[in-house]
Design a protein around this motif. Structure first.
Motif: not given
Length: 218
Positions: A24-51
Motif C-alpha cells: 500500500e505504501r508503494f502504490l500510494t507513493r507511486f500511483p503511476d505504476v501500472e505496468n513494466g518490470t519490478i525487481l524485488d530483492l530478498g523476496c523471501g516466500p514471495c508474499d509481497i511480489p504476489v500482492r
C-alpha cells in the motif's frame, strides 16, 4: 536462510499486516505504476511480489532471493496464485544477481534484506545499476533498537505466537539492523542522498523515491 527450518519458520510466520502495508505504501507513493518490470530483492516466500502482481495486473516481477529453501516456499505460493507467468524466481545474491548484463528494471522493492548483507554499499550500488532513471524505489527494513532489552521487548510484542526459531532470528536481525541515520549515510555515500528515509513503524524504516541515474562521463 539456507537452513530449511529457518526458511519454513519465516514462511509460516504471519507478516500479512506488514506486507500489506508495504504494498500500500508503494502504490500510494507511486500511483503511476501500472505496468513494466519490478525487481524485488530478498523476496523471501514471495508474499509481497504476489500482492504487487495482484494489485498491478500489467506488471511483471523478478523475485530474487539467495536461499533455495526459501524459494521452494515462494514457488508454491506463486503457483497457488496462478502467477507463474508473471513472477520469475531467481536464486542469486546481491550484488552478483543473475540479471542479464544491461538489463534495467522500471521499479525496485526490497523488504528486510539490507541487515543480512555484510556490505550494505553493495546493495545500493546494485540498485543504481539495475533501475531505470526515474524508476520508483521502496526499501524497508528493521531499525536497530537502542538496547538488547528493547529488542527483546519488540520480539515479545510482535512475535508472541511464532516459533522459537523465528523469535531467535528476529532478535538477531534487530541487533544486526541499521538505524535510519546509518542508512541516510549509506545513501549519501552511494550518491542516493535525494531519496527519503525515515521511520514508518515502531520497528521499521523505509527509503523511498525515484532513482536518478548519473549522466555518462566523457
Amino acid at each position: 536462510m539456507d537452513d530449511p527450518a529457518q526458511a519454513s519458520a519465516y514462511a509460516m510466520a504471519d507478516f500479512a499486516d506488514v506486507n500489506r502495508a508495504f504494498v500500500e505504501r508503494f502504490l500510494t507513493r507511486f500511483p503511476d505504476v501500472e505496468n513494466g518490470t519490478i525487481l524485488d530483492l530478498g523476496c523471501g516466500p514471495c508474499d509481497i511480489p504476489v500482492r504487487l502482481a495482484q494489485a498491478v495486473p500489467g506488471c511483471r516481477i523478478a523475485a530474487v532471493d539467495a536461499s533455495w529453501p526459501m524459494l521452494a516456499h515462494a514457488w508454491r505460493v506463486v503457483r497457488s496464485h496462478n502467477l507463474t507467468g508473471r513472477i520469475d524466481l531467481v536464486c542469486a545474491r546481491v550484488p552478483s544477481m543473475c540479471v542479464r548484463p544491461g538489463k534495467m528494471f522500471d521499479a525496485l522493492v526490497s523488504n528486510s534484506l539490507l541487515h543480512h548483507l555484510p556490505h550494505p554499499e553493495a546493495f545500493w550500488e546494485s540498485v543504481k545499476r539495475v533501475v531505470r532513471s526515474g524508476g520508483p524505489l521502496l526499501v524497508m527494513d528493521l531499525a536497530r533498537p537502542e538496547s538488547k532489552d528493547q529488542a527483546r521487548e519488540i520480539v515479545r510484542s510482535a512475535a508472541a505466537g511464532e516459533e522459537a526459531i523465528l523469535k531467535r532470528d528476529f532478535f538477531r536481525s534487530l541487533l544486526a539492523a541499521f538505524t535510519p541515520g546509518e542508512v541516510a549515510a549509506q545513501l549519501e555515500r552511494a550518491g542516493l542522498g535525494h531519496l527519503d528515509v525515515g521511520m514508518v513503524s515502531d520497528r521499521h524504516w523505509a527509503v523511498a523515491g525515484r532513482i536518478r541515474q548519473a549522466p555518462p562521463t566523457a
